[in-house]
Design a protein around this motif. Sequence first.
Motif, mmCIF file in Angstrom:
data_model
loop_
_atom_site.group_PDB
_atom_site.id
_atom_site.type_symbol
_atom_site.label_atom_id
_atom_site.label_comp_id
_atom_site.label_asym_id
_atom_site.label_seq_id
_atom_site.Cartn_x
_atom_site.Cartn_y
_atom_site.Cartn_z
ATOM 1 N N GLY A 161 1.021 -1.407 -0.212
ATOM 2 C CA GLY A 161 -0.074 -0.107 -0.081
ATOM 3 C C GLY A 161 1.034 1.106 0.037
ATOM 4 O O GLY A 161 2.363 1.139 0.017
ATOM 5 N N ILE A 162 0.246 2.244 -0.064
ATOM 6 C CA ILE A 162 0.992 3.634 -0.156
ATOM 7 C C ILE A 162 0.771 4.357 1.210
ATOM 8 O O ILE A 162 -0.291 4.372 1.976
ATOM 9 C CB ILE A 162 0.234 4.525 -0.916
ATOM 10 N N TYR A 163 1.942 4.651 1.915
ATOM 11 C CA TYR A 163 2.012 5.331 2.945
ATOM 12 C C TYR A 163 1.443 6.744 3.020
ATOM 13 O O TYR A 163 1.967 7.493 2.158
ATOM 14 C CB TYR A 163 3.342 5.318 3.727
ATOM 15 N N LYS A 164 0.584 7.009 3.764
ATOM 16 C CA LYS A 164 0.161 8.463 3.992
ATOM 17 C C LYS A 164 0.847 9.129 4.780
ATOM 18 O O LYS A 164 0.712 9.133 6.032
ATOM 19 C CB LYS A 164 -1.545 8.358 4.298
ATOM 20 N N HIS A 165 1.390 10.500 4.247
ATOM 21 C CA HIS A 165 2.122 11.345 5.063
ATOM 22 C C HIS A 165 0.748 12.296 5.913
ATOM 23 O O HIS A 165 0.274 12.846 5.261
ATOM 24 C CB HIS A 165 2.582 12.282 4.108
ATOM 25 N N LYS A 166 1.016 12.136 7.172
ATOM 26 C CA LYS A 166 -0.003 12.883 8.009
ATOM 27 C C LYS A 166 0.621 14.017 8.715
ATOM 28 O O LYS A 166 2.041 14.383 8.673
ATOM 29 C CB LYS A 166 -0.431 11.781 9.107
#
Length: 183
Positions: A102-107
């Motif tokens: 999956g794609i890691y979401k920058h938070k």
Amino acid sequence: LHEKVDRLAFSCIWEVDAEANILSSRYEKTVIRSAGALSYDEAQARLDDTRLDDPLTASLRILNTLAKQLKARRMAAGALVLGSPEVRFVLDSETSDPTDVGIYKHKDANSMVEEFMLLANCSVAAATTAAFPKCAMLRRHPPPLPGAFESLKRSLGQHGFELDDASSLPPRPPPPPPVARGG
């Protein structure tokens, strides 16, 4: 960093106002003790959970508000954004084989840490230059040459991509030479 464990550190300590303007700064050898050892996800959960009002969460929210203001100023000044999606793999606990991707979401929590690391780097560089104007070694990238992106644009266009360099700001004038100190 471990929660409630003393650590020796070199610290960049700022006094800032509500608009994230630095009012004063100092650089010192310190002993720090983290109030909490949080992952990015744990810090984000505290930022998002409106039911939490403990001192650690309140501090995170203040820092996040300041970080957003710092980032907005950097972007307005023409900061280069090089972020690309991070791919994360889910591994099988027994075999360590990948089971999902999956794609890691920058938070916000990631961005908050990033902004204060950048601010510390810039602050220390400015202090170093001020203290040692004739011998400070700072890395500066020259502005790109006119038309430097044309070849890249053509190459990307052949693959169906478009590079928008309209947000590139013109180069700033060089800083004034340092003032010689008597001695």
